[in-house]
Design a protein around this motif. Sequence first.
Motif, PDB file in Angstrom:
ATOM      1  N   ALA A 104      -9.543  -0.641   0.517  1.00 11.17           N
ATOM      2  CA  ALA A 104      -9.401  -1.944  -0.141  1.00 11.17           C
ATOM      3  C   ALA A 104      -8.519  -2.873   0.673  1.00 11.17           C
ATOM      4  O   ALA A 104      -7.592  -2.433   1.359  1.00 11.17           O
ATOM      5  N   LYS A 105      -8.834  -4.154   0.570  1.00  9.16           N
ATOM      6  CA  LYS A 105      -7.911  -5.151   1.116  1.00  9.16           C
ATOM      7  C   LYS A 105      -6.606  -5.023   0.325  1.00  9.16           C
ATOM      8  O   LYS A 105      -6.632  -4.649  -0.850  1.00  9.16           O
ATOM      9  N   ASN A 106      -5.506  -5.327   0.959  1.00  7.81           N
ATOM     10  CA  ASN A 106      -4.191  -5.294   0.311  1.00  7.81           C
ATOM     11  C   ASN A 106      -3.650  -3.871   0.069  1.00  7.81           C
ATOM     12  O   ASN A 106      -2.640  -3.683  -0.585  1.00  7.81           O
ATOM     13  N   SER A 107      -4.367  -2.864   0.618  1.00  5.53           N
ATOM     14  CA  SER A 107      -3.931  -1.480   0.370  1.00  5.53           C
ATOM     15  C   SER A 107      -2.863  -1.056   1.369  1.00  5.53           C
ATOM     16  O   SER A 107      -2.623  -1.731   2.375  1.00  5.53           O
ATOM     17  N   PHE A 108      -2.246   0.097   1.093  1.00  2.42           N
ATOM     18  CA  PHE A 108      -1.310   0.711   2.048  1.00  2.42           C
ATOM     19  C   PHE A 108      -1.524   2.221   2.038  1.00  2.42           C
ATOM     20  O   PHE A 108      -1.487   2.853   0.986  1.00  2.42           O
ATOM     21  N   HIS A 109      -1.764   2.788   3.240  1.00  3.36           N
ATOM     22  CA  HIS A 109      -2.020   4.229   3.303  1.00  3.36           C
ATOM     23  C   HIS A 109      -1.158   4.945   4.337  1.00  3.36           C
ATOM     24  O   HIS A 109      -1.326   6.154   4.533  1.00  3.36           O
ATOM     25  N   GLY A 110      -0.262   4.226   5.038  1.00  7.26           N
ATOM     26  CA  GLY A 110       0.616   4.912   5.979  1.00  7.26           C
ATOM     27  C   GLY A 110       0.726   4.171   7.298  1.00  7.26           C
ATOM     28  O   GLY A 110       0.100   3.129   7.507  1.00  7.26           O
ATOM     29  N   ARG A 111       1.526   4.743   8.225  1.00  5.71           N
ATOM     30  CA  ARG A 111       1.876   4.044   9.470  1.00  5.71           C
ATOM     31  C   ARG A 111       1.362   4.726  10.728  1.00  5.71           C
ATOM     32  O   ARG A 111       1.712   4.311  11.831  1.00  5.71           O
ATOM     33  N   THR A 112       0.622   5.829  10.594  1.00  8.38           N
ATOM     34  CA  THR A 112       0.001   6.388  11.802  1.00  8.38           C
ATOM     35  C   THR A 112      -1.179   5.488  12.150  1.00  8.38           C
ATOM     36  O   THR A 112      -1.616   4.694  11.315  1.00  8.38           O
ATOM     37  N   ILE A 113      -1.714   5.617  13.344  1.00  6.02           N
ATOM     38  CA  ILE A 113      -2.780   4.675  13.731  1.00  6.02           C
ATOM     39  C   ILE A 113      -3.990   4.790  12.786  1.00  6.02           C
ATOM     40  O   ILE A 113      -4.543   3.771  12.363  1.00  6.02           O
ATOM     41  N   THR A 114      -4.360   5.996  12.401  1.00  3.28           N
ATOM     42  CA  THR A 114      -5.535   6.119  11.528  1.00  3.28           C
ATOM     43  C   THR A 114      -5.252   5.602  10.120  1.00  3.28           C
ATOM     44  O   THR A 114      -6.078   4.908   9.527  1.00  3.28           O
ATOM     45  N   THR A 115      -4.062   5.923   9.587  1.00  6.39           N
ATOM     46  CA  THR A 115      -3.784   5.448   8.232  1.00  6.39           C
ATOM     47  C   THR A 115      -3.478   3.944   8.218  1.00  6.39           C
ATOM     48  O   THR A 115      -3.719   3.273   7.222  1.00  6.39           O
ATOM     49  N   LEU A 116      -2.992   3.431   9.370  1.00  8.35           N
ATOM     50  CA  LEU A 116      -2.844   1.971   9.502  1.00  8.35           C
ATOM     51  C   LEU A 116      -4.219   1.317   9.500  1.00  8.35           C
ATOM     52  O   LEU A 116      -4.411   0.239   8.935  1.00  8.35           O
ATOM     53  N   SER A 117      -5.165   1.991  10.148  1.00  9.49           N
ATOM     54  CA  SER A 117      -6.532   1.470  10.186  1.00  9.49           C
ATOM     55  C   SER A 117      -7.110   1.430   8.769  1.00  9.49           C
ATOM     56  O   SER A 117      -7.853   0.517   8.412  1.00  9.49           O
ATOM     57  N   ALA A 118      -6.740   2.427   7.965  1.00  6.67           N
ATOM     58  CA  ALA A 118      -7.213   2.463   6.575  1.00  6.67           C
ATOM     59  C   ALA A 118      -6.519   1.392   5.737  1.00  6.67           C
ATOM     60  O   ALA A 118      -7.091   0.858   4.785  1.00  6.67           O
ATOM     61  N   THR A 119      -5.286   1.078   6.096  1.00 10.52           N
ATOM     62  CA  THR A 119      -4.493   0.098   5.346  1.00 10.52           C
ATOM     63  C   THR A 119      -5.137  -1.292   5.421  1.00 10.52           C
ATOM     64  O   THR A 119      -5.582  -1.714   6.479  1.00 10.52           O
ATOM     65  N   GLY A 120      -5.149  -1.979   4.289  1.00 15.87           N
ATOM     66  CA  GLY A 120      -5.825  -3.283   4.246  1.00 15.87           C
ATOM     67  C   GLY A 120      -4.881  -4.467   4.304  1.00 15.87           C
ATOM     68  O   GLY A 120      -5.078  -5.446   3.584  1.00 15.87           O
ATOM     69  N   GLN A 121      -3.815  -4.372   5.131  1.00 18.39           N
ATOM     70  CA  GLN A 121      -2.889  -5.508   5.254  1.00 18.39           C
ATOM     71  C   GLN A 121      -2.587  -5.711   6.743  1.00 18.39           C
ATOM     72  O   GLN A 121      -1.991  -4.836   7.373  1.00 18.39           O
TER      73      GLN A 121
END
Length: 390
Positions: A123-140
């Motif tokens: 989702a846009k506006n989401s947060f899933h973490g700070r590793t490159i892959t979870t940053l890629s998942a993050t919607g901010q």
Amino acid sequence: MKTEDERYIARTYKRQPIALVRGDGAKVWDFEGKEYIDCFAGLAVLNVGHSHPKVVRAITVQAEKIMHTSNVYYILPQIELAKLLHDISGGYRSFFCNSGAEANEAAIKLVRKYTKKSEIICAKNSFHGRTITTLSATGQEKYKKDFGPMSREFKHVEYGNIRELESAITDDTAAVMLEPIQGEGGVVVPPEGYLEDVRRLCDETRTLFVLDEVQTGFCRTGAMFAWQLFGVEPDIFTVAKALGGGFPIGAMLAKPGIMDTFRAGDHASTFGGAHLACTAAKAALEVMLEEDLAKRAGELGGYLKERLETLKEKHSIIKEIRGHGLMVGMEMDIPCSDIVDLARKRGLLINCTHDTVVRFLPPLVIEKYQLDRALEILDEVLDEAGIDCI
Ligand SMILES: Cc1ncc(COP(=O)(O)O)c(C=O)c1O
């Protein structure tokens, strides 16, 4: 303190100018002895309160026996914790790691191996973490700036918009990954029925449904897991933060049929699920169950929201109150970092997320009188800031 901190430590944190040295339940003290009511709980970690005696005792006893052996050997506290998680979740199997980002990384790997597809819709506006892959998942975008390239296999749709999600799912989609309530995005609660619709859509399209419960998990929202509150069962969910009662641990939980795709060597963590962390987590979970913290969070959260609604009538800069249980956001008309500073000076720790949202994440053991005092301080702070009262 500031000079030494900046001299020796990477300057990745914008710190508040205090150092907390002691905690008890929802109270903390700084190194000068000043007392605070903690409505932040170390960022949704101390659900059982600071230094809960049962967690402290469990860690102490375990530390005297053995602390670490690696996953090359069976780890008895890990088996006990996994059984407890299995029982309270209704049958999920666990992979243990050390943080929320790692739990999400594990979920992404599992999804890809199970489905043999790579695309994940977040989702846009989401947060899933700070590793490159979870940053890629993050919607901010603000978290990703300067760190590209991101993984390209993540698509982002508007949170809460089921039509947009429906058109985004294709034959290449492996999974939909969402937060049940967006935390770092400003405590955004999904529209009623949205998560159920996502579940239905995932079933129809044979897409996996992953819920990131890193912030919402462990009684925070008024249920052990927020998916229980919303009445939807994910295929996979991830947890961390409050699981260890203050000790670092994360986990990725999946239905056994999905988790079994992982074979020996597919994923691992040196520290994941080690003796101390699992012992702490088991003790913390037992406290949550014994003290019925889910019910307590639901009741106190309802009270907190009601009282904040009253404050909203008085202070016109409060735009909206939202959340579930003791995960509550107060959207302001102005950036809220000054409010956080003024509150801290008066002995209340709160947090500002998404620039304009004051976030309340107190330990779930907070006493009602402490919540009342926190609200009194907040009212004074809003007055003191001279911020236009009606
Ligand atoms: C929903 C969510 N997912 C993942 C993370 C990342 O967790 P960690 O900082 O433990 O890696 C966070 C942290 O705030 C979070 O709120």
